[in-house]
Every structure is written in structure tokens, then in C-alpha cells.
Design a protein around this motif. Structure first.
Motif, mmCIF file in Angstrom:
data_model
loop_
_atom_site.group_PDB
_atom_site.id
_atom_site.type_symbol
_atom_site.label_atom_id
_atom_site.label_comp_id
_atom_site.label_asym_id
_atom_site.label_seq_id
_atom_site.Cartn_x
_atom_site.Cartn_y
_atom_site.Cartn_z
ATOM 1 N N LYS A 42 3.532 -9.171 -0.286
ATOM 2 C CA LYS A 42 3.222 -9.454 -1.702
ATOM 3 C C LYS A 42 4.458 -9.802 -2.525
ATOM 4 C CE LYS A 42 -0.681 -6.320 -2.440
ATOM 5 N NZ LYS A 42 -1.048 -5.014 -3.030
ATOM 6 N N ASN A 46 9.608 -3.732 -2.323
ATOM 7 C CA ASN A 46 8.557 -2.734 -2.142
ATOM 8 C C ASN A 46 8.798 -2.040 -0.788
ATOM 9 O OD1 ASN A 46 6.213 -1.323 -1.520
ATOM 10 N ND2 ASN A 46 4.870 -2.830 -2.498
ATOM 11 N N TYR A 48 7.183 0.057 0.850
ATOM 12 C CA TYR A 48 5.980 0.081 1.691
ATOM 13 C C TYR A 48 5.892 -1.231 2.482
ATOM 14 C CZ TYR A 48 1.038 0.219 2.955
ATOM 15 O OH TYR A 48 -0.139 0.208 3.661
ATOM 16 N N GLN A 137 -5.770 -0.908 6.487
ATOM 17 C CA GLN A 137 -5.038 0.329 6.818
ATOM 18 C C GLN A 137 -5.947 1.541 6.943
ATOM 19 O OE1 GLN A 137 -4.767 -1.755 4.064
ATOM 20 N NE2 GLN A 137 -2.909 -1.255 3.032
ATOM 21 N N ALA A 166 -1.749 -1.752 -9.049
ATOM 22 C CA ALA A 166 -0.673 -2.728 -8.837
ATOM 23 C C ALA A 166 -0.983 -3.949 -9.719
ATOM 24 C CB ALA A 166 -0.591 -3.065 -7.361
ATOM 25 N N ASN A 172 -6.967 -5.361 -2.315
ATOM 26 C CA ASN A 172 -7.075 -3.990 -1.770
ATOM 27 C C ASN A 172 -7.234 -2.995 -2.908
ATOM 28 O OD1 ASN A 172 -4.371 -4.449 -2.562
ATOM 29 N ND2 ASN A 172 -3.534 -3.066 -1.039
ATOM 30 N N GLN A 173 -6.392 -3.144 -3.936
ATOM 31 C CA GLN A 173 -6.472 -2.232 -5.084
ATOM 32 C C GLN A 173 -7.848 -2.345 -5.752
ATOM 33 O OE1 GLN A 173 -3.765 -0.339 -6.126
ATOM 34 N NE2 GLN A 173 -2.563 -1.067 -4.409
ATOM 35 N N TRP A 176 -10.620 -0.659 -3.762
ATOM 36 C CA TRP A 176 -10.539 0.804 -3.871
ATOM 37 C C TRP A 176 -11.035 1.253 -5.241
ATOM 38 C CZ3 TRP A 176 -4.794 0.557 -1.898
ATOM 39 C CH2 TRP A 176 -4.809 0.274 -0.527
ATOM 40 N N THR A 229 1.910 2.594 -3.792
ATOM 41 C CA THR A 229 3.125 3.381 -3.525
ATOM 42 C C THR A 229 4.180 3.170 -4.608
ATOM 43 O OG1 THR A 229 3.991 1.601 -2.134
ATOM 44 C CG2 THR A 229 2.767 3.345 -1.022
ATOM 45 N N VAL A 230 4.238 1.960 -5.161
ATOM 46 C CA VAL A 230 5.226 1.698 -6.217
ATOM 47 C C VAL A 230 4.809 2.429 -7.492
ATOM 48 C CG1 VAL A 230 6.336 -0.092 -7.614
ATOM 49 C CG2 VAL A 230 5.797 -0.551 -5.215
ATOM 50 N N LEU A 253 -1.868 7.089 -3.512
ATOM 51 C CA LEU A 253 -1.345 6.669 -2.211
ATOM 52 C C LEU A 253 0.158 6.495 -2.335
ATOM 53 C CD1 LEU A 253 -4.038 3.900 -1.500
ATOM 54 C CD2 LEU A 253 -4.094 6.293 -0.746
ATOM 55 N N LEU A 273 -1.862 8.776 2.497
ATOM 56 C CA LEU A 273 -1.389 7.477 3.023
ATOM 57 C C LEU A 273 -1.648 7.421 4.526
ATOM 58 C CD1 LEU A 273 -0.058 4.963 1.588
ATOM 59 C CD2 LEU A 273 2.013 5.528 2.776
ATOM 60 N N TRP A 274 -1.219 6.383 5.129
ATOM 61 C CA TRP A 274 -1.291 6.139 6.569
ATOM 62 C C TRP A 274 0.103 5.650 6.927
ATOM 63 C CZ3 TRP A 274 -4.501 4.384 2.769
ATOM 64 C CH2 TRP A 274 -4.017 3.275 2.081
HETATM 65 C C1 RAM Z 1 1.591 -0.713 -2.523
HETATM 66 C C2 RAM Z 1 0.951 -2.051 -2.272
HETATM 67 C C3 RAM Z 1 0.168 -2.096 -0.990
HETATM 68 C C4 RAM Z 1 -0.712 -0.866 -0.843
HETATM 69 C C5 RAM Z 1 0.126 0.371 -0.915
HETATM 70 C C6 RAM Z 1 -0.697 1.636 -0.783
HETATM 71 O O1 RAM Z 1 2.810 -0.669 -1.903
HETATM 72 O O2 RAM Z 1 0.153 -2.377 -3.348
HETATM 73 O O3 RAM Z 1 -0.612 -3.244 -0.947
HETATM 74 O O4 RAM Z 1 -1.453 -0.892 0.326
HETATM 75 O O5 RAM Z 1 0.784 0.400 -2.165
#
Ligand code: RAM
Length: 343
Positions: A42, A46, A48, A137, A166, A172-173, A176, A229-230, A253, A273-274
Motif C-alpha cells: 500500500k 509501514n 507491517y 490473513q 486506515a 480489508n479495513q 472488517w 497496525t499503524v 490489530l 493479529l496474525w
Molecule cells: C495495516 C494495514 C494492513 C492491515 C494491517 C492489520 O498495516 O492497513 O493492510 O492488514 O494494518
């Protein structure tokens, strides 16, 4: 004799230069035929994403291939489109995209597909028409449900909660968050009030200012869920700096290495997390499977992913297919010390 030596030298120089030109123009043979696999995350900066890329590179290298790792400075689809165009010119064999947008990359990914490149997404999906499959994930619905359960627990059953995400385009965000909203609509969560979804764009400074904005606008806020994660690391810092432990709780996460401090000081009692290295590593085996033709991305296909073992391609919630790494893992005070040096 001297003339002969000069001719040989000239010939070898020409051959060397032609070789270099081929490498620069192609990097490998025609798309689908070579062993060069690209990964586009992305954005830069970052941790992650860096772990995903390291797992991807390790997985490609152990299969004798070459990994090209790319990430734009900012998490936009436009920047990724330019990168994909460059990778088409390099004629990579496969392309793994961590999408900054679900639909916007479709034209350039279609162009890549038509050039013979095997396209799949990972972490943040692109739409099913743009990909052969998606490396996920963890179960998206389970993530949504788990984070709502955590917020309910930390809020003591009632009160204001907020989400710090994010970018607003990250699929993904958004998936969720959709599952979180569905879960929150259930009667048992009637006491929880989702007051705002804020977007820190996976940029540290913006995530800090969005957290500060939430605290200012909602003085009774009880829980922040940050499924990024950020975002969660930025929120952990803000809550800790202000000594808000025990008043505003954080979950979501997060990377153990970045969150250990905030788990230990109580700002974030627990999170999930994973292993992001494994996400990238699994992607490497999808890349080589698609390129070799041992998988095509169809539901029910099975493949072996090195040290991770066997995987089956399943149906994804968006109508496409996906490969699921495994269940999310809970981190709290009891285990964070064991994990903070792992990822
Ligand atoms: C951030 C990103 C990434 C996400 C993780 C959990 O680093 O948005 O896409 O999967 O968090």
C-alpha cells in the motif's frame, strides 16, 4: 592475431551490452514464463508491510525465483497504477497487489493480465474481476466479530466507541468495519454506541491527529478499535502520553513489536493479529503456483505452501476466491513479551 583478439573482445562487449539491455527491458522472459515475481504494498513506512514483503521475498527465493518489492510513498491507487504499469514493462511473471482501492486498479490489472502476468491480491483485496485469487490473513467476519466482542468487554457493556481505520478506500479495513457494524446491530450490543469511524490513512501523524480529534469530540469515549497496525500504534502513543489508561481503552490489530509498551502500560489491554511474515510467504507460493499452472485460483484447488503446509482455495465473501492463512491470535500481558521480538 591482434586483429582477431580485438574482434573477439568487440563481440563479447556487444554480447554483454545486449544481455544488459535484455535484463533492463524485461527483467525476465515474457509474462507468465519467467521466475520474477512482484509484490506491490500500500505505501512505504509501514512495518507491517515490510514484514509481509520480507516473508514474500523469502518464499520466492527458497523456490529459486527473484522478488521485486515495491510500495508507493502514499497509499493511493494512482501511485500503484503507475507501479503496475512499470512492472508490465518489466514483464514479471506474477503480480501481488495489496490494493489501495477495490475497483480503481481494474483497468491496469486487466492490462497486466492481458500481458500474461498472473495477478492476485493479498491483505487488501482488489475486485474479483481484477484477480485470480486473494490471500487473506484471517477470516474477515471473525475479525469483525472479535473486535466488537473486545470493545464490549473493555467498555463494560455500554458506552461510546470509535473506530480508527486506515484509508477510506482500503477494502480489508472496509470489510472488517462492515462486519463490525453488522455485529453491533445485534440486540446484545444495544448499549454500545459507535460514534465515529476516523481515517488515519496508515500515516503515523494523521493517525495521531485523528486520535486526538476523537478524544476532543467525544469526551466520554470508552474504546477505540483500530484495525490497522499503524493506527493502533499511533493511538497507543496518544493515550499513553495523556495518561488515559483505564479511561479510554484501545484494541484492534497491532504488531507485538510496536504495541508491547502499550499492552504493558494498560493503554491496550489486548489486541489481535496474525504473522505478517507468513502472509507474504503464503503469497509467494500462490505466485509460483499460478505461474506454473498448478493452481488457477478456482475454489477447491489445493496447493502446498512450503513450511506452512497444505492450503485450499475457498470462496471469498466478495464472490471471488481466497486463500485463508489462519485464525487471528490474541496478544495480552501474558504473552506479549514472547512475541515482541518476532514481528
Ligand atoms: C495495516 C494495514 C494492513 C492491515 C494491517 C492489520 O498495516 O492497513 O493492510 O492488514 O494494518
Amino acid at each position: 592475431m591482434k586483429n582477431m583478439t580485438q574482434k573477439v573482445l568487440l563481440l563479447s562487449l556487444i554480447m554483454t551490452l545486449t544481455g544488459f539491455a535484455a535484463v533492463f527491458a524485461g527483467g525476465t522472459q515474457a509474462g507468465g514464463g519467467g521466475n520474477v515475481h512482484a509484490f506491490v504494498f500500500k505505501s512505504t513506512g509501514n512495518p507491517y508491510g515490510e514484514r509481509q514483503m520480507s516473508g514474500f521475498e523469502a518464499g520466492i527465493k527458497e523456490q529459486g525465483g527473484t522478488a521485486i518489492l515495491r510500495a508507493p510513498d502514499l497509499p493511493t491507487a494512482e501511485a500503484q497504477i503507475q507501479m503496475v504499469d512499470q512492472l508490465i514493462a518489466q514483464r514479471v511473471a506474477s503480480l501481488c497487489i495489496v490494493g489501495n482501492d477495490f475497483d480503481a486498479l481494474q483497468p491496469v490489472l486487466t492490462k497486466a493480465k492481458n500481458a500474461g502476468i498472473k495477478i492476485y491480491s493479498l491483505d487488501s483485496s482488489v475486485n474479483p474481476a481484477s484477480r485470480l485469487t486473494h490471500v487473506n490473513q484471517a477470516d474477515s467476519e471473525k475479525i469483525g466479530i472479535t473486535l466488537v466482542e473486545a470493545a464490549y468487554d473493555l467498555a463494560g457493556g455500554s458506552g461510546e466507541i470509535a473506530i480508527l481505520s486506515a484509508t477510506s478506500q482500503a477494502s480489508n479495513q472496509n470489510l472488517w468495519i462492515d462486519y463490525m457494524r453488522k455485529e453491533l446491530a445485534k440486540p446484545q450490543y444495544a448499549g454500545l454506541n459507535l460514534v465515529k469511524v476516523a481515517y488515519g490513512d496508515d500515516l503515523r501523524d494523521k493517525s495521531v491527529s485523528e486520535t486526538e480529534g476523537l478524544l476532543l469530540s467525544y469526551p466520554n469515549l470508552k474504546v477505540i478499535i483500530a484495525p490497522t497496525t499503524v493506527g493502533i500504534a499511533a493511538a497507543g502513543k496518544v493515550l499513553s502520553d495523556r495518561g488515559l489508561q483505564g479511561k479510554v481503552y484501545l484494541t484492534g490489530l497491532g504488531l507485538p513489536s510496536e504495541m508491547a509498551e502499550y499492552i504493558d502500560n494498560g493503554a491496550c489491554p489486548y489486541m489481535y493479529l496474525w504473522n505478517p511474515i507468513d502472509v507474504g510467504y503464503l503469497g509467494a507460493y500462490v505466485a509460483t503456483g499460478l505461474t506454473a499452472g498448478t493452481i488457477t485460483g478456482k475454489e477447491g484447488e489445493k496447493f502446498s505452501a512450503g513450511r506452512l503446509g497444505e492450503y485450499t482455495i475457498t470462496k471469498a465473501p466478495d464472490g471471488g476466491t481466497e486463500v485463508l492463512l489462519g485464525p487471528p491470535f490474541k496478544f495480552d500481558k501474558s504473552n506479549i513479551a514472547d512475541w515482541k521480538s518476532v514481528y
